[in-house]
Motif scaffolding. Sequence first.
Motif, PDB file in Angstrom:
ATOM      1  N   LEU A 137      46.467  64.098 -56.931  1.00 52.83           N
ATOM      2  CA  LEU A 137      47.135  62.314 -58.286  1.00 52.83           C
ATOM      3  C   LEU A 137      46.978  61.366 -56.707  1.00 52.83           C
ATOM      4  O   LEU A 137      47.364  61.168 -56.181  1.00 52.83           O
ATOM      5  CB  LEU A 137      48.267  62.873 -58.038  1.00 52.83           C
ATOM      6  N   HIS A 138      46.825  60.184 -57.473  1.00 52.05           N
ATOM      7  CA  HIS A 138      46.691  59.463 -56.642  1.00 52.05           C
ATOM      8  C   HIS A 138      47.452  57.923 -57.466  1.00 52.05           C
ATOM      9  O   HIS A 138      47.231  57.394 -58.306  1.00 52.05           O
ATOM     10  CB  HIS A 138      45.303  58.405 -56.273  1.00 52.05           C
ATOM     11  N   ASN A 139      48.234  57.052 -56.234  1.00 54.32           N
ATOM     12  CA  ASN A 139      49.044  56.561 -57.070  1.00 54.32           C
ATOM     13  C   ASN A 139      48.808  55.006 -56.645  1.00 54.32           C
ATOM     14  O   ASN A 139      49.506  54.203 -57.241  1.00 54.32           O
ATOM     15  CB  ASN A 139      50.248  56.666 -55.885  1.00 54.32           C
ATOM     16  N   TYR A 140      47.691  54.579 -56.148  1.00 52.59           N
ATOM     17  CA  TYR A 140      47.301  53.424 -56.060  1.00 52.59           C
ATOM     18  C   TYR A 140      46.069  52.831 -56.969  1.00 52.59           C
ATOM     19  O   TYR A 140      45.741  51.781 -56.613  1.00 52.59           O
ATOM     20  CB  TYR A 140      47.558  53.322 -54.230  1.00 52.59           C
ATOM     21  N   GLY A 141      45.767  53.565 -57.992  1.00 57.46           N
ATOM     22  CA  GLY A 141      45.087  53.145 -58.466  1.00 57.46           C
ATOM     23  C   GLY A 141      43.474  53.049 -58.154  1.00 57.46           C
ATOM     24  O   GLY A 141      43.349  53.743 -57.598  1.00 57.46           O
ATOM     25  N   THR A 142      43.043  52.336 -59.113  1.00 53.76           N
ATOM     26  CA  THR A 142      41.840  52.032 -58.363  1.00 53.76           C
ATOM     27  C   THR A 142      40.769  50.658 -58.115  1.00 53.76           C
ATOM     28  O   THR A 142      41.801  49.637 -57.746  1.00 53.76           O
ATOM     29  CB  THR A 142      40.165  52.165 -60.244  1.00 53.76           C
ATOM     30  N   LEU A 143      39.569  50.576 -57.992  1.00 47.40           N
ATOM     31  CA  LEU A 143      38.854  48.920 -57.116  1.00 47.40           C
ATOM     32  C   LEU A 143      38.934  48.402 -58.323  1.00 47.40           C
ATOM     33  O   LEU A 143      39.625  46.880 -57.974  1.00 47.40           O
ATOM     34  CB  LEU A 143      37.436  50.015 -56.810  1.00 47.40           C
ATOM     35  N   LEU A 144      39.012  48.545 -59.419  1.00 47.74           N
ATOM     36  CA  LEU A 144      38.746  47.622 -61.000  1.00 47.74           C
ATOM     37  C   LEU A 144      40.347  46.697 -60.788  1.00 47.74           C
ATOM     38  O   LEU A 144      41.072  46.364 -61.658  1.00 47.74           O
ATOM     39  CB  LEU A 144      39.040  48.386 -62.032  1.00 47.74           C
ATOM     40  N   ASN A 145      41.609  48.136 -60.558  1.00 45.43           N
ATOM     41  CA  ASN A 145      43.058  47.508 -60.623  1.00 45.43           C
ATOM     42  C   ASN A 145      43.225  46.708 -59.827  1.00 45.43           C
ATOM     43  O   ASN A 145      43.919  45.610 -59.982  1.00 45.43           O
ATOM     44  CB  ASN A 145      44.040  48.460 -60.550  1.00 45.43           C
ATOM     45  N   ALA A 146      42.479  46.929 -58.371  1.00 44.17           N
ATOM     46  CA  ALA A 146      42.693  45.718 -57.008  1.00 44.17           C
ATOM     47  C   ALA A 146      42.087  44.263 -57.764  1.00 44.17           C
ATOM     48  O   ALA A 146      42.549  42.984 -57.382  1.00 44.17           O
ATOM     49  CB  ALA A 146      41.621  46.158 -55.904  1.00 44.17           C
ATOM     50  N   VAL A 147      40.934  44.626 -58.421  1.00 38.03           N
ATOM     51  CA  VAL A 147      39.995  42.947 -58.806  1.00 38.03           C
ATOM     52  C   VAL A 147      40.829  42.400 -59.342  1.00 38.03           C
ATOM     53  O   VAL A 147      41.368  41.432 -59.941  1.00 38.03           O
ATOM     54  CB  VAL A 147      38.614  43.796 -59.439  1.00 38.03           C
ATOM     55  N   ASN A 148      41.500  43.012 -60.579  1.00 41.12           N
ATOM     56  CA  ASN A 148      42.395  42.340 -61.241  1.00 41.12           C
ATOM     57  C   ASN A 148      43.902  41.838 -60.969  1.00 41.12           C
ATOM     58  O   ASN A 148      43.864  41.077 -61.107  1.00 41.12           O
ATOM     59  CB  ASN A 148      42.812  43.660 -62.492  1.00 41.12           C
ATOM     60  N   LEU A 149      44.552  42.614 -60.033  1.00 43.28           N
ATOM     61  CA  LEU A 149      45.112  42.147 -59.170  1.00 43.28           C
ATOM     62  C   LEU A 149      45.236  40.739 -58.586  1.00 43.28           C
ATOM     63  O   LEU A 149      45.627  39.548 -58.587  1.00 43.28           O
ATOM     64  CB  LEU A 149      46.005  42.890 -58.140  1.00 43.28           C
ATOM     65  N   PHE A 150      43.387  40.100 -58.330  1.00 48.83           N
ATOM     66  CA  PHE A 150      43.238  38.864 -57.508  1.00 48.83           C
ATOM     67  C   PHE A 150      43.191  38.335 -58.238  1.00 48.83           C
ATOM     68  O   PHE A 150      42.816  36.552 -58.762  1.00 48.83           O
ATOM     69  CB  PHE A 150      42.237  38.993 -56.405  1.00 48.83           C
ATOM     70  N   ARG A 151      42.417  38.310 -59.989  1.00 48.59           N
ATOM     71  CA  ARG A 151      42.224  37.131 -60.837  1.00 48.59           C
ATOM     72  C   ARG A 151      43.395  36.735 -61.674  1.00 48.59           C
ATOM     73  O   ARG A 151      43.255  35.727 -61.853  1.00 48.59           O
ATOM     74  CB  ARG A 151      41.471  38.240 -62.172  1.00 48.59           C
ATOM     75  N   ALA A 152      44.520  37.827 -60.831  1.00 48.57           N
ATOM     76  CA  ALA A 152      45.402  36.788 -61.597  1.00 48.57           C
ATOM     77  C   ALA A 152      46.596  35.896 -60.814  1.00 48.57           C
ATOM     78  O   ALA A 152      47.572  35.680 -61.168  1.00 48.57           O
ATOM     79  CB  ALA A 152      47.034  38.147 -61.754  1.00 48.57           C
ATOM     80  N   GLN A 153      45.672  36.233 -59.747  1.00 48.88           N
ATOM     81  CA  GLN A 153      46.775  35.048 -58.932  1.00 48.88           C
ATOM     82  C   GLN A 153      46.012  33.791 -58.775  1.00 48.88           C
ATOM     83  O   GLN A 153      44.976  33.518 -59.496  1.00 48.88           O
ATOM     84  CB  GLN A 153      45.837  35.809 -57.219  1.00 48.88           C
ATOM     85  N   SER A 154      46.246  33.066 -57.816  1.00 48.36           N
ATOM     86  CA  SER A 154      46.223  32.331 -58.050  1.00 48.36           C
ATOM     87  C   SER A 154      44.474  30.965 -57.559  1.00 48.36           C
ATOM     88  O   SER A 154      43.615  30.901 -58.554  1.00 48.36           O
ATOM     89  CB  SER A 154      46.228  30.386 -56.983  1.00 48.36           C
ATOM     90  N   ASP A 155      44.025  32.099 -56.785  1.00 47.18           N
ATOM     91  CA  ASP A 155      42.626  31.699 -56.558  1.00 47.18           C
ATOM     92  C   ASP A 155      40.849  32.763 -57.918  1.00 47.18           C
ATOM     93  O   ASP A 155      40.015  32.420 -57.688  1.00 47.18           O
ATOM     94  CB  ASP A 155      41.909  32.488 -54.515  1.00 47.18           C
TER      95      ASP A 155
END
Length: 210
Positions: A137-155
């Motif tokens: 079990l990995h609790n920190y998500g996937t690279l896609l999750n990371a990309v989506n986090l940045f997509r939600a930011q202003s930049d």
Amino acid sequence: MSPAAPGGLQLVSDPWDPDRISELLSRLRPPLTSHPCCYSWPCAVPSIGPKKTLSMGSSSLRVDAVLGQGAFATVFQATDPVTSDRMVLKVQKPANPWEFYINTCLDARLPPAVRHLFGSIRSAHLFLDGSIMLGELHNYGTLLNAVNLFRAQSDRVMPPPLVLHFAVCILHTVELLHAARIVHADIKPDNFLLGERWGGVWRTTGTFRR
């Protein structure tokens, strides 16, 4: 089968054909089911869902939640009530013993120092109509999750140095696989799992072909 390629190699028209894969697995000596972490059950896949308790041989697991669902598999989080150890259950219909076979190839062919860079299956349970793979079990998500986090930011974009870092990580893992004579047939952001920190433990999952 297509005509022989230059150099005497024989090309396979469809290496993902289920009958072809079954034929390759049937040639294994010793058979895959002789592996100490591979179990065969003469019954259908048991009913699995959140809050249910699943018996897996001599142990039982409490199913906590659904983590994801695809065309051929559903991934659950589960907990061992005795040890409190958490893991994932990948339920596949039809059964996919090839995934466990590739896991054994990773164990055998990769240097121990880099084995942790790839997902690991603790045990495989093969049923008449499907299979269940128990994994980490990995609790920190996937690279896609990371990309989506940045997509939600202003930049709306990931910083270039971080993009380059992940690109190098991906190329490194692919290079290791190719050196082990294994092809990853489903490279995409949601098949790369993040570890405890950026650039920490980097795991690769997905569909592999030998």
